[in-house]
Write a protein that holds these residues in place. Structure first.
Motif, PDB file in Angstrom:
ATOM      1  N   SER A   1       0.720  -1.075  -0.122  1.00 49.28           N
ATOM      2  CA  SER A   1       0.022   0.024   0.039  1.00 49.28           C
ATOM      3  C   SER A   1       0.901   1.183  -0.021  1.00 49.28           C
ATOM      4  CB  SER A   1      -0.766  -0.022   1.152  1.00 49.28           C
ATOM      5  OG  SER A   1      -1.885  -1.059   0.965  1.00 49.28           O
ATOM      6  N   HIS A   2       2.121   1.266   0.314  1.00 47.68           N
ATOM      7  CA  HIS A   2       2.876   2.564   0.417  1.00 47.68           C
ATOM      8  C   HIS A   2       4.265   2.330  -0.219  1.00 47.68           C
ATOM      9  CE1 HIS A   2       0.272   2.327   4.073  1.00 47.68           C
ATOM     10  NE2 HIS A   2       0.197   3.535   3.816  1.00 47.68           N
ATOM     11  N   ASN A   3       4.419   1.544  -1.002  1.00 50.36           N
ATOM     12  CA  ASN A   3       5.627   1.314  -2.070  1.00 50.36           C
ATOM     13  C   ASN A   3       6.762   1.503  -1.251  1.00 50.36           C
ATOM     14  OD1 ASN A   3       6.941   1.352  -4.504  1.00 50.36           O
ATOM     15  ND2 ASN A   3       7.142   3.446  -4.889  1.00 50.36           N
ATOM     16  N   ARG A   4       7.075   0.489  -0.385  1.00 48.42           N
ATOM     17  CA  ARG A   4       8.109   0.522   0.371  1.00 48.42           C
ATOM     18  C   ARG A   4       8.465  -0.976   0.793  1.00 48.42           C
ATOM     19  NH1 ARG A   4       6.045   3.208   6.119  1.00 48.42           N
ATOM     20  NH2 ARG A   4       4.133   1.987   6.354  1.00 48.42           N
ATOM     21  N   THR A   5       9.661  -1.335   1.245  1.00 42.81           N
ATOM     22  CA  THR A   5      10.082  -2.615   1.695  1.00 42.81           C
ATOM     23  C   THR A   5      10.887  -2.653   2.823  1.00 42.81           C
ATOM     24  OG1 THR A   5      12.211  -2.273   0.185  1.00 42.81           O
ATOM     25  CG2 THR A   5      10.418  -3.541  -1.016  1.00 42.81           C
ATOM     26  N   ARG A   6      10.871  -3.975   3.481  1.00 40.01           N
ATOM     27  CA  ARG A   6      11.706  -4.027   4.622  1.00 40.01           C
ATOM     28  C   ARG A   6      12.275  -5.446   4.710  1.00 40.01           C
ATOM     29  NH1 ARG A   6      10.638   0.609   5.058  1.00 40.01           N
ATOM     30  NH2 ARG A   6       9.911   1.622   6.691  1.00 40.01           N
ATOM     31  N   PRO A   7      13.478  -5.679   5.452  1.00 41.69           N
ATOM     32  CA  PRO A   7      13.897  -7.032   5.379  1.00 41.69           C
ATOM     33  C   PRO A   7      12.884  -7.855   6.052  1.00 41.69           C
ATOM     34  CG  PRO A   7      14.973  -5.447   6.624  1.00 41.69           C
ATOM     35  CD  PRO A   7      14.286  -4.694   6.042  1.00 41.69           C
ATOM     36  N   LEU A   8      12.665  -9.000   5.638  1.00 39.65           N
ATOM     37  CA  LEU A   8      11.809  -9.892   6.632  1.00 39.65           C
ATOM     38  C   LEU A   8      12.892 -10.799   7.415  1.00 39.65           C
ATOM     39  CD1 LEU A   8       8.849 -10.898   6.858  1.00 39.65           C
ATOM     40  CD2 LEU A   8       9.419 -12.648   5.139  1.00 39.65           C
ATOM     41  N   CYS A   9      12.953 -10.389   8.749  1.00 42.67           N
ATOM     42  CA  CYS A   9      13.882 -10.731   9.784  1.00 42.67           C
ATOM     43  C   CYS A   9      13.159 -12.308  10.513  1.00 42.67           C
ATOM     44  CB  CYS A   9      13.860  -9.668  10.968  1.00 42.67           C
ATOM     45  SG  CYS A   9      14.613  -8.254  10.128  1.00 42.67           S
ATOM     46  N   GLU A  10      14.154 -13.172  10.525  1.00 40.72           N
ATOM     47  CA  GLU A  10      13.838 -14.403  11.265  1.00 40.72           C
ATOM     48  C   GLU A  10      13.503 -14.202  12.863  1.00 40.72           C
ATOM     49  OE1 GLU A  10      15.837 -18.130  10.825  1.00 40.72           O
ATOM     50  OE2 GLU A  10      16.975 -17.029   9.187  1.00 40.72           O
ATOM     51  N   TYR A  11      12.534 -14.490  13.598  1.00 42.93           N
ATOM     52  CA  TYR A  11      12.010 -14.295  14.849  1.00 42.93           C
ATOM     53  C   TYR A  11      13.414 -14.957  15.828  1.00 42.93           C
ATOM     54  CZ  TYR A  11       9.856 -15.184  19.454  1.00 42.93           C
ATOM     55  OH  TYR A  11       9.687 -15.155  20.667  1.00 42.93           O
ATOM     56  N   PRO A  12      13.771 -14.072  16.736  1.00 42.87           N
ATOM     57  CA  PRO A  12      12.950 -12.784  17.223  1.00 42.87           C
ATOM     58  C   PRO A  12      13.617 -11.458  16.807  1.00 42.87           C
ATOM     59  CG  PRO A  12      14.776 -13.740  18.897  1.00 42.87           C
ATOM     60  CD  PRO A  12      14.680 -14.639  17.641  1.00 42.87           C
ATOM     61  N   ALA A  13      14.295 -11.583  15.682  1.00 37.93           N
ATOM     62  CA  ALA A  13      15.012 -10.280  15.241  1.00 37.93           C
ATOM     63  C   ALA A  13      13.958  -9.412  14.516  1.00 37.93           C
ATOM     64  CB  ALA A  13      16.089 -10.509  13.924  1.00 37.93           C
ATOM     65  N   TRP A  14      14.228  -8.066  14.316  1.00 40.76           N
ATOM     66  CA  TRP A  14      13.346  -7.022  13.856  1.00 40.76           C
ATOM     67  C   TRP A  14      14.241  -6.032  13.146  1.00 40.76           C
ATOM     68  CZ3 TRP A  14      14.929  -2.379  15.856  1.00 40.76           C
ATOM     69  CH2 TRP A  14      15.757  -2.252  17.070  1.00 40.76           C
ATOM     70  N   PRO A  15      13.730  -5.396  12.227  1.00 40.67           N
ATOM     71  CA  PRO A  15      14.545  -4.514  11.316  1.00 40.67           C
ATOM     72  C   PRO A  15      14.954  -3.111  11.820  1.00 40.67           C
ATOM     73  CG  PRO A  15      12.346  -4.625  10.586  1.00 40.67           C
ATOM     74  CD  PRO A  15      12.241  -5.517  11.647  1.00 40.67           C
ATOM     75  N   ARG A  16      16.072  -2.973  12.117  1.00 38.03           N
ATOM     76  CA  ARG A  16      16.477  -1.489  12.473  1.00 38.03           C
ATOM     77  C   ARG A  16      16.949  -0.877  11.386  1.00 38.03           C
ATOM     78  NH1 ARG A  16      18.569   0.433  17.259  1.00 38.03           N
ATOM     79  NH2 ARG A  16      19.035  -1.523  18.248  1.00 38.03           N
ATOM     80  N   TYR A  17      16.537   0.630  11.473  1.00 38.29           N
ATOM     81  CA  TYR A  17      17.176   1.598  10.347  1.00 38.29           C
ATOM     82  C   TYR A  17      18.690   1.666  10.689  1.00 38.29           C
ATOM     83  CZ  TYR A  17      17.422   5.886   7.629  1.00 38.29           C
ATOM     84  OH  TYR A  17      17.750   6.662   6.991  1.00 38.29           O
ATOM     85  N   ARG A  18      19.240   2.007   9.594  1.00 41.56           N
ATOM     86  CA  ARG A  18      20.860   2.310   9.480  1.00 41.56           C
ATOM     87  C   ARG A  18      20.990   3.511   9.063  1.00 41.56           C
ATOM     88  NH1 ARG A  18      23.892  -2.429   6.680  1.00 41.56           N
ATOM     89  NH2 ARG A  18      22.182  -1.909   5.109  1.00 41.56           N
ATOM     90  N   ALA A  19      20.733   3.650   7.844  1.00 44.02           N
ATOM     91  CA  ALA A  19      21.093   5.137   6.814  1.00 44.02           C
ATOM     92  C   ALA A  19      20.061   4.877   5.462  1.00 44.02           C
ATOM     93  CB  ALA A  19      22.369   5.384   6.734  1.00 44.02           C
ATOM     94  N   GLY A  20      19.907   5.934   4.686  1.00 40.73           N
ATOM     95  CA  GLY A  20      19.895   5.791   3.333  1.00 40.73           C
ATOM     96  C   GLY A  20      18.254   6.089   3.296  1.00 40.73           C
ATOM     97  N   ASP A  21      17.800   5.346   2.330  1.00 42.64           N
ATOM     98  CA  ASP A  21      16.321   5.679   1.890  1.00 42.64           C
ATOM     99  C   ASP A  21      15.460   4.724   2.862  1.00 42.64           C
ATOM    100  OD1 ASP A  21      13.646   6.040   0.916  1.00 42.64           O
ATOM    101  OD2 ASP A  21      14.075   4.975  -0.848  1.00 42.64           O
ATOM    102  N   PRO A  22      14.418   5.478   3.737  1.00 47.97           N
ATOM    103  CA  PRO A  22      13.756   4.831   4.787  1.00 47.97           C
ATOM    104  C   PRO A  22      12.676   3.737   3.849  1.00 47.97           C
ATOM    105  CG  PRO A  22      13.070   6.929   4.766  1.00 47.97           C
ATOM    106  CD  PRO A  22      14.276   6.788   4.088  1.00 47.97           C
ATOM    107  N   ASN A  23      12.311   3.929   2.733  1.00 42.24           N
ATOM    108  CA  ASN A  23      11.435   3.157   2.182  1.00 42.24           C
ATOM    109  C   ASN A  23      12.121   1.786   1.444  1.00 42.24           C
ATOM    110  OD1 ASN A  23       9.088   4.677   2.560  1.00 42.24           O
ATOM    111  ND2 ASN A  23       9.670   6.155   0.876  1.00 42.24           N
ATOM    112  N   SER A  24      13.475   1.678   1.725  1.00 43.73           N
ATOM    113  CA  SER A  24      14.303   0.469   1.091  1.00 43.73           C
ATOM    114  C   SER A  24      14.576  -0.259   1.928  1.00 43.73           C
ATOM    115  CB  SER A  24      15.266   1.169   0.272  1.00 43.73           C
ATOM    116  OG  SER A  24      16.237  -0.001  -0.187  1.00 43.73           O
TER     117      SER A  24
END
Length: 554
Positions: A523-546
């Motif tokens: 719905s919002h034209n963005r992607t995230r890494p799909l992390c294996e539980y119990p990990a979660w995606p932390r933002y590092r730098a760059g385009d927040p939609n990538s």
């Protein structure tokens, strides 16, 4: 060929050998004319009309079945025009008072020699759309039928009353065989056996691979087939599974009582206030402000921060003490002080304080407080409880569901305990499924407001405790999708889309497990890494939609 792949081939061979032996011993030809005809990728549709399905081809008791119609059909699926043979069939019960299992199979021209069974939703009662994609499926990849899978499913052994909201008709529960078909999953195996029989008739050969995909009730069904029939499916996709259905129902019953208390129900405006407050408190914990709570495990919000002065309701800008109590109950674990036969002792609660999307109140609180009779505008789970009390528990359609206290059920305790043995599909020993070469992808949205993601995490941890971390990871991957709700219903913060089917195919057929998967927000034209539980995606730098701008973090 990998060792796991060899094992999977052997499991399929054993499965088909057992089926053939059963029907030969029963004195019927297992697949008439199949051995004399060459294998085909186009179905022999005309020869399937009114075909009898012998009870002997099904490993669980039925009175056989019959194809009611078989016709060549054309549909646009995933942007492609697909021609297929649509087969409708009825599987007949042993109890003449029980309803038939109504099933459908779509057999494509240009078949890829693979089969996909779909699970249902809620109380089922209708046949799932066989042209649809898998749960949390991608918008840019074809659905199974468009990939030329043979697809099939059933209504799980009862038919939805059109006067009741879809998937919320529990009236079939008054019949024992219908109840077992649905809750224990017996209809799944009956449908599978009948469908493989029809596939063999249509194409004169067996499926090379057989897969299962389902979400919610279908997710429970997906885990059920892996638990009960470990050699039946090569790969399984289980999304937001209601695996401990009886346990969740008890929690829903407790919440129905809490929300029905005077002044306890938070209206839609207060639900929105709560949602926005949680987002404000937890959104930035992953390093970026994007309306998605990615660091869901560390999200903390105390609803007392929204308390009205003196605890008395003062409008949509605050919560009264009674509403704070209700909200806290919904997001807290529920325990019962008695034993039930399934061995379950509680339910972990719902993530309303972890960024659940309050813009879809039907799945959560609803827009109206629970009452007797139960309003159709109350939350889905509360209506689910009401149907369960009337038809599964008391078998009295006039019974006031608010009159059953899950904390102290009194005379209903024995019945609750009995129902738990068929509704809680909680066998964590998936070793037989793994040893047969089976692969399992498990998915849940962190903001699911109908089936708790903590419950799925609990099941995963049980499997890991039984089998060990290494052996579990060899056949199972579990991913929690931040911001995703139940089945992408309404307007979720993150509408998940991932090509889990291609990932499962590579794992089953080539021995290549999922590697660095990426999930899209369709719905919002963005992607995230799909992390294996119990990990979660932390933002590092760059385009927040990538997805490339994030890293999976424990």
């Amino acid at each position: 060929m990998t060792r796991a792949r060899t094992a999977a081939r052997g499991a399929r061979t054993r499965r088909l050998a057992v089926l053939a032996t059963m029907v030969v011993l029963a004195g019927v030809a297992p697949f008439p004319a199949a051995e004399s005809a060459p294998a085909a990728t186009d179905p022999g549709c005309a020869g399937l009309a009114q075909l009898e399905i012998p009870s002997s081809v099904m490993s669980l008791p039925t009175s056989g079945g019959r194809v009611s119609s078989a016709s060549v059909t054309t549909s646009v699926v995933s942007g492609q025009t697909i021609e297929y043979c649509q087969i409708d069939a009825d599987l007949f019960p042993v109890d003449p008072a029980a309803p038939d299992i109504k099933m459908r199979a779509d057999l494509p021209y240009g078949w890829n020699r693979k089969a996909m069974m779909f699970g249902g939703g809620g109380y089922n009662g209708t046949i799932p759309d066989l042209t649809s994609n898998v749960p949390f499926g991608p918008a840019d990849q074809p659905a199974p039928l468009a990939r030329r899978y043979a697809t099939f499913a059933s209504d799980s052994g009862h038919q939805q009353n059109p006067a009741v909201l879809p998937t919320l008709d529990g009236s079939f529960g008054a019949n024992d065989e219908a109840l077992t078909n649905f809750a224990a999953g017996d209809a799944l195996k009956k449908t599978l056996d009948a469908s493989l029989f029809l596939i063999r008739h249509a194409y004169h050969t067996k499926s090379a691979e057989v897969y299962f995909a389902g979400g919610s009730t279908g997710g429970r069904e997906a885990l059920n087939v892996a638990q009960r029939w470990p050699t039946a499916f090569d790969g399984v996709i289980s999304a937001y599974p209601a695996w401990n259905n009886l346990s969740e129902i008890l929690d829903l019953g407790y919440l129905a009582q809490v929300l029905s208390r005077p002044g306890a129900f938070p209206g839609v405006e207060k639900q929105t206030l709560l949602y926005n407050s949680v987002i404000t408190a937890c959104d930035g914990l992953d390093g970026v402000t994007d309306k998605v709570v990615s660091n869901w495990s560390n999200c903390r919000f105390d609803p007392r921060a929204l308390r009205c002065i003196g605890g008395i309701d003062a409008g949509p800008a605050c919560l009264s003490d009674a509403q704070i109590t209700a909200v806290t109950a919904m997001s807290s674990p529920f325990r019962w002080p008695y034993r039930i036969a399934s061995g379950e002792t509680g339910y972990p609660g719902f993530p309303f304080l972890s960024g659940a999307d309050m813009r879809t109140p039907f799945l959560g609180f609803g827009t109206t407080a629970p009452a007797d009779p139960m309003p159709v505008t109350s939350g889905y789970g509360l209506q689910f409880w009401d149907q369960w009390v009337k038809y599964f528990l008391t078998r009295d359609s006039r019974y006031n569901s608010l009159g059953v206290d899950p904390r102290n059920p009194g005379k209903w305790l024995d019945r609750i305990s009995d129902l738990s043995t068929i509704e809680d599909r909680n066998n964590a020993d998936l070793g037989p499924f793994a040893r047969a070469g089976g692969k399992l992808i498990l998915l849940h949205g962190a903001a699911d407001e109908l089936v708790s993601p903590s419950s799925t995490s609990d099941y995963y941890e049980r499997v890991r405790d039984v089998l060990g971390a290494g052996p579990t990871r060899a056949f199972l991957r579990y991913y929690v999708v931040p911001g995703a709700n139940h089945a992408n219903f309404g307007t979720p913060a993150f509408a998940a889309g991932w090509d889990s089917l291609s990932a499962l195919e590579r794992w089953v057929e080539n021995g290549q497990p999922p590697a660095n998967p990426v999930v899209a927000d369709v719905s919002h034209n963005r992607t995230r890494p799909l992390c294996e539980y119990p990990a979660w995606p932390r933002y590092r730098a760059g385009d927040p939609n990538s997805a490339a701008s994030f890293t999976c973090t424990r």
